[in-house]
Design a protein around this motif. Structure first.
Motif, PDB file in Angstrom:
ATOM      1  N   THR A  56      64.333  58.557  -7.081  1.00  0.00           N
ATOM      2  CA  THR A  56      63.189  57.596  -7.649  1.00  0.00           C
ATOM      3  C   THR A  56      62.607  58.033  -8.966  1.00  0.00           C
ATOM      4  OG1 THR A  56      62.759  59.466  -5.475  1.00  0.00           O
ATOM      5  CG2 THR A  56      60.682  58.524  -6.925  1.00  0.00           C
ATOM      6  N   ARG A  61      59.374  54.704 -10.444  1.00  0.00           N
ATOM      7  CA  ARG A  61      57.799  54.697  -9.467  1.00  0.00           C
ATOM      8  C   ARG A  61      57.628  55.364  -8.406  1.00  0.00           C
ATOM      9  NH1 ARG A  61      60.091  49.842  -5.199  1.00  0.00           N
ATOM     10  NH2 ARG A  61      57.725  50.597  -4.303  1.00  0.00           N
ATOM     11  N   LEU A  63      55.676  56.680  -4.980  1.00  0.00           N
ATOM     12  CA  LEU A  63      56.016  56.380  -3.331  1.00  0.00           C
ATOM     13  C   LEU A  63      53.857  56.191  -3.325  1.00  0.00           C
ATOM     14  CD1 LEU A  63      56.857  55.556  -1.267  1.00  0.00           C
ATOM     15  CD2 LEU A  63      56.733  57.854   0.186  1.00  0.00           C
ATOM     16  N   ARG A  64      53.584  55.459  -3.408  1.00  0.00           N
ATOM     17  CA  ARG A  64      52.179  55.130  -2.665  1.00  0.00           C
ATOM     18  C   ARG A  64      51.923  54.905  -1.275  1.00  0.00           C
ATOM     19  NH1 ARG A  64      50.436  50.678  -5.415  1.00  0.00           N
ATOM     20  NH2 ARG A  64      52.157  50.157  -5.738  1.00  0.00           N
ATOM     21  N   ASP A 125      53.807  51.144  -1.649  1.00  0.00           N
ATOM     22  CA  ASP A 125      54.638  50.834  -1.264  1.00  0.00           C
ATOM     23  C   ASP A 125      54.852  51.211   0.934  1.00  0.00           C
ATOM     24  OD1 ASP A 125      56.281  50.734  -3.656  1.00  0.00           O
ATOM     25  OD2 ASP A 125      55.060  52.830  -3.526  1.00  0.00           O
ATOM     26  N   ALA A 126      53.910  51.839   1.256  1.00  0.00           N
ATOM     27  CA  ALA A 126      54.010  52.103   2.726  1.00  0.00           C
ATOM     28  C   ALA A 126      52.359  52.426   3.454  1.00  0.00           C
ATOM     29  CB  ALA A 126      55.026  52.852   2.847  1.00  0.00           C
ATOM     30  N   ILE A 149      55.859  45.397   3.630  1.00  0.00           N
ATOM     31  CA  ILE A 149      54.975  46.491   3.643  1.00  0.00           C
ATOM     32  C   ILE A 149      55.494  47.507   4.933  1.00  0.00           C
ATOM     33  CG2 ILE A 149      52.893  47.952   2.800  1.00  0.00           C
ATOM     34  CD1 ILE A 149      52.243  45.401   1.587  1.00  0.00           C
ATOM     35  N   CYS A 164      59.390  46.458   9.866  1.00  0.00           N
ATOM     36  CA  CYS A 164      58.754  47.041   9.075  1.00  0.00           C
ATOM     37  C   CYS A 164      57.757  48.288   9.973  1.00  0.00           C
ATOM     38  CB  CYS A 164      57.774  46.222   8.419  1.00  0.00           C
ATOM     39  SG  CYS A 164      58.239  45.182   6.889  1.00  0.00           S
ATOM     40  N   LEU A 326      61.717  56.721   3.582  1.00  0.00           N
ATOM     41  CA  LEU A 326      61.580  55.662   2.466  1.00  0.00           C
ATOM     42  C   LEU A 326      62.558  56.331   1.537  1.00  0.00           C
ATOM     43  CD1 LEU A 326      58.019  54.425   2.958  1.00  0.00           C
ATOM     44  CD2 LEU A 326      60.689  52.956   3.794  1.00  0.00           C
TER      45      LEU A 326
END
Length: 362
Positions: A56, A61, A63-64, A125-126, A149, A164, A326
């Motif tokens: 990560t 970045r 994870l948003r 991101d999700a 996404i 997705c 993820l």
């Protein structure tokens, strides 16, 4: 079971301050490359899932996760998924997981569309969402697929076979309707009438409520040779309390021999209050969700059964499943059907306590 590794342990082993470890774990910068590498090596030595965290950090970045839910200030049911989400975040914060809320008016499709547009512009991101409006949600999820996404659904399941779609966590809405029918069947004469009351704007677009009614009707079609009559009452748009009472005066009082009612949303307390005012205690009630007003009326005997759909767990496992997919790259359940718990006045205190305890340990 692994022992919990503390930031203090990492700092002592790497001979750095706790603040430096915290900056590395949460990717806050201002750490020399050689010190960062030393900390990552200690994470590996201490079996701190170094590969997950390091990968990560390597991409610099977080994870948003975008949270798309009905506004819990309008409906207290949605406070519980939010509480579950917040609890899950405490468990995964060391992975650099952050969330942003996009809250919509569950009686207003335009509000939903506005929030989805803003969400897509922010490019998370999700996504964790409750797809309340069928048509608008299908359009939105198609856009998510086009943009790559990933998303997880809770409370309402829209079956989509695409890459997705990470899955669904929640109740089986059809079976919840079947269960409500079975519970009412214990309380009414065999050849009486029962009703389904929808307190929802835009009912044809509310896939989960339609499925709930279908399960309810199918139960009575099979039960007692189909001798129980089922009627539908739908109040739309959802307005003030007195407007609902006027509607019920005009539509409920004329139903011959009605002995039981199911409300498909968490607002059964409104129907219970109406029946109490009209002294219609011969009508039995089955509803959904352990919100405060429902619990109070259950304890008073004005509601006979409440079906708990475990909204706290929906929010909690929704976040945890996204992290499993993820970040950890491990297999998580794509379909997690939560139990439909039956609450009565004799056991409601158990469920209240269990829900309170969930906020400490899941």
């Amino acid at each position: 079971m692994k022992n919990r590794i503390r930031i203090k342990d990492i700092a002592e082993r790497a001979q750095v301050s706790r603040g430096t470890v915290d900056r590395v774990l949460h990717n806050r910068g201002n750490v020399a490359p050689e010190i960062k590498q030393r900390i990552l090596e200690v994470l590996e030595e201490l079996n701190y899932e170094r590969n997950i965290i390091a990968s990560t950090l390597a991409y610099n970045r977080l994870l948003r996760i975008a949270i798309l839910l009905p506004d819990y200030s309008d409906d207290p049911f949605w406070e519980e998924p939010k509480n579950g989400i917040e609890m899950a975040l405490k468990s995964v914060e060391h992975y650099g997981v952050t969330v942003s809320y996009y809250l919509f008016d569950q009686d207003d499709t335009q509000s939903f569309m506005n929030q989805t547009e803003q969400l897509l512009q922010d490019a998370p991101d999700a996504i964790l969402l409750a797809p309340d409006f069928f048509n608008e949600s299908m359009v939105f999820l198609e856009k998510c697929q086009q943009r790559g996404i990933p998303y997880m659904q809770i409370n309402t399941h829209l079956a989509r076979k695409e890459s997705c779609n990470l899955g669904y966590i929640g109740q089986d809405t059809y079976q919840s309707g079947v269960l409500a029918g079975r519970l009412l069947s214990y309380l009414i004469p065999p050849e009486s009438t029962v009703g389904v009351l929808h307190l929802e704007k835009g009912l044809p677009n509310a896939h989960h409520l339609i499925e709930k009614e279908k399960g309810f009707r199918d139960f009575f079609a099979r039960h007692n040779n189909g001798k129980t009559k089922v009627v539908q009452l739908a109040f739309s748009p959802f307005g003030e309390r007195q407007e609902l009472f006027d509607f019920l005066d005009q539509n409920l009082l004329s139903v011959i021999d009605i002995r039981g009612l199911m409300v498909t949303t968490s607002r059964i307390f409104l129907l219970a209050e109406y029946l109490q005012e009209r002294a219609m205690d011969h009508i039995s009630l089955v509803g959904f969700d352990l919100i405060e007003k429902n619990i109070q009326l259950l304890e008073e005997g004005k509601i006979q059964f409440l079906i708990n759909q475990n909204p706290f767990k929906q929010g909690y496992y929704g976040i945890m499943n996204i992290v499993e997919h993820l970040i950890k790259k491990s297999e998580a359940e794509s379909m997690r059907m939560l139990p439909l718990d039956i609450a009565v006045k004799e056991n409601i205190h158990y469920y209240v306590k269990a829900t309170r305890d969930l906020r400490v340990v899941v």
